[in-house]
Design an enzyme around this catalytic site. Structure first.
Site, short mmCIF file in Angstrom:
data_model
loop_
_atom_site.label_atom_id
_atom_site.label_comp_id
_atom_site.label_asym_id
_atom_site.label_seq_id
_atom_site.Cartn_x
_atom_site.Cartn_y
_atom_site.Cartn_z
CD GLN A 95 -2.73 -1.14 2.55
OE1 GLN A 95 -2.77 -0.17 3.30
NE2 GLN A 95 -3.38 -2.26 2.81
CG HIS A 160 -3.80 0.53 7.29
ND1 HIS A 160 -4.40 -0.03 8.40
CD2 HIS A 160 -4.15 -0.28 6.25
CE1 HIS A 160 -5.07 -1.11 8.06
NE2 HIS A 160 -4.93 -1.29 6.75
CD GLU A 253 -15.44 4.91 11.31
OE1 GLU A 253 -15.41 4.01 12.17
OE2 GLU A 253 -14.96 6.05 11.49
CE1 TYR A 263 -15.00 12.14 13.79
CE2 TYR A 263 -12.97 12.95 14.76
CZ TYR A 263 -14.19 13.19 14.18
OH TYR A 263 -14.60 14.50 13.98
CE1 TYR A 274 -10.27 -7.31 6.42
CE2 TYR A 274 -8.70 -6.26 7.90
CZ TYR A 274 -9.51 -6.22 6.78
OH TYR A 274 -9.57 -5.07 6.02
#
Length: 381
Positions: A95, A160, A253, A263, A274
Site C-alpha cells: 500500500q 495504511h 466510515e 473517532y 478480520y
C-alpha cells in the site's frame, strides 16, 4: 476576515450544530446499496498509468498525476504526458509508495505544490510531506527546491499510510491524514503520528491555535485522533471538513471532522476484526465521534471531492467517492440539515483510486491498476 469567509464559518457552525443534534442511532449504513449499471455520464479514457494514485488540477486545466511506484506526470486534458523530474525515492511496496499531490492555494503566483509519499528510512519507512516549486518549460517539468516539511514520528509500519492533503477555505492551513500504519493501538497514542488528522501551517510548522499547541510534538499538531486508514479528506462548500476511512472487516466510515474529537479506532468500529472477533460498536461508547455514514459491507473508499461545477448541476454540493473493492463511484448528498447519505452508486468495472473535478466541471477518476486508466466523465447525451 472577509464577509465571504464569515458567512462560510457561520454556515459551517450552523450545519454542525444541526448535524450533531441528531442521535448517534440515526447514522446510516449504506453498505448494501446496489450499484447502477446505467450512469448519467459517459466515460472517456484519456491516458494510462502504472498504478496511479492521485489527481490534482492546475488552474489552466492541466493536471498532476502520481504513480505509486514513484513517478509523477504533468498531463493535458487530451492525454499528453510529461514525466515530472526530481521526484524523491519512495518505499514502494504493497500500500505504500508515492501518494497524494495537491496544488497550493496560491499556486498561480507561487507555482507551489505539496505531495506525500512513504520514504525509506533506517528505522523503518515513514510517511513524509514535501513542498516544491513546479517548474515547467517547453517539454520539461520538474519539482524544484523540493523539501520535506513534515515526517511521521516515530517511523516504521507497513500499510495504511493515509497521506491525504487538504487546504482550509482561507488557504492558510494544511490538513493531513496519517494512517495507523497497521499498528491499531497507536491510533490512540497521543505521542505517535499515527491514526490522526493533523493541522499544519503551510510551511509544516505548528499553528499556535491548534487544540493542544502548548503540548509540543505530535500532540501540538493533532486536530483529531482515533482513525484507521484515511484515504479521503476535503472541505465542503459550506466550510465543513469531511473525511473517510477504511474500516476493518466492515465499517468503512464517512466522518465530519471536528477539532479535538476522537473517532474511536481501534476501541470501537462498525466492523469486526478480520478474524471475525467482534469490535464494540460506536453506540457502546458515546464519547467517541460516530460516523455520519458507514458501509458494511465495505466499499473501500478512496478519493474524495466535492462537486462545484457547471456540467452536473444536480450534483452541486455533493461529495464524490471512489470505491476500490466495490469498483464503484459513489455520490453523497446532503439534506437541509447538513446530514449526508449515499444518493447514488455507479458500477465502474474497475477499482477507483481517486476522483477530482476539473475547472470546466468535468469529473475525472483514475483506476487502481497497471495499466490504470484516467477517465473523463461528462453528462451522457
Amino acid at each position: 476576515m472577509t464577509r465571504h469567509k464569515t458567512s462560510l464559518a457561520t454556515a459551517a457552525l450552523a450545519a454542525a450544530l444541526m448535524f450533531n443534534s441528531a442521535a448517534q442511532a440515526q447514522r446510516i449504513n449504506a453498505g448494501d446499496r446496489p450499484a447502477s449499471t446505467n450512469p448519467p455520464f459517459a466515460a472517456q479514457a484519456v491516458a494510462e498509468f502504472d498504478t496511479p494514485w492521485a489527481i490534482a488540477f492546475l488552474p489552466d486545466g492541466r493536471m498532476l498525476v502520481t504513480e505509486k511506484p514513484g513517478r509523477a506526470f504533468l498531463v493535458t486534458p487530451t492525454g499528453g504526458k510529461i514525466e515530472v523530474g526530481n521526484v524523491p525515492e519512495v518505499a514502494a511496496s504493497g500500500q505504500t509508495g508515492m501518494l497524494d499531490i495537491a496544488v497550493a492555494p496560491d499556486f498561480e503566483s507561487s507555482s507551489t505544490v505539496y505531495f506525500t509519499y512513504v520514504e525509506p528510512d533506517a528505522g523503518g519507512n515513514r510517511l513524509a510531506l514535501s513542498r516544491a516549486t513546479l517548474s515547467v518549460s517547453d517539454n520539461e517539468a520538474t519539482l524544484a527546491d523540493a523539501a520535506v516539511i513534515w515526517r511521521q514520528t516515530p517511523g516504521g509500519g507497513s500499510g495504511h499510510p493515509g497521506g491525504i492533503i487538504a487546504f482550509d477555505p482561507q488557504g492558510t492551513h494544511l490538513f493531513l491524514t496519517v494512517g495507523e500504519r497497521m499498528r491499531p493501538t497507536s491510533a490512540q497514542d497521543p505521542e505517535q503520528a499515527r491514526g490522526k488528522v493533523l493541522r499544519l501551517n503551510l510551511d509544516g510548522s505548528t499553528p499556535s491555535d491548534n487544540p493542544l499547541a502548548g503540548q509540543g510534538g505530535v500532540q501540538a499538531q493533532t486536530w483529531t485522533t482515533g482513525h484507521r486508514n484515511p484515504y479521503g479528506l476535503a472541505f465542503a462548500p459550506d466550510g465543513r471538513l469531511w473525511q473517510h476511512e477504511m474500516g476493518p472487516r466492515g465499517g468503512d466510515e464517512l466522518n465530519l471532522i471536528e477539532q479535538g474529537r476522537n473517532y474511536g479506532w481501534p476501541i470501537v468500529s462498525n466492523g469486526s476484526e478480520y478474524s471475525g472477533v467482534a469490535i464494540p460498536d460506536h453506540d457502546t461508547r458515546p464519547e467517541f465521534a460516530a460516523p455520519a455514514v458507514y458501509w458494511n459491507p465495505v466499499i473501500s473508499p478512496a478519493g474524495l471531492a466535492f462537486y462545484e461545477g457547471a456540467m452536473f448541476r444536480e450534483w452541486q454540493g455533493s461529495a464524490l467517492i471512489g470505491g476500490l473493492s466495490a469498483r464503484v463511484l459513489v455520490r453523497i448528498a446532503f439534506n437541509a440539515d447538513g446530514r449526508p447519505d449515499e444518493a447514488e452508486r455507479w458500477s465502474m468495472g474497475a477499482r477507483i483510486r481517486d476522483v477530482a473535478v476539473a475547472p470546466d466541471g468535468a469529473v475525472w477518476v483514475i483506476e487502481d491498476d497497471n495499466p490504470g486508466r484516467l477517465l473523463r466523465l461528462t453528462p451522457s447525451g
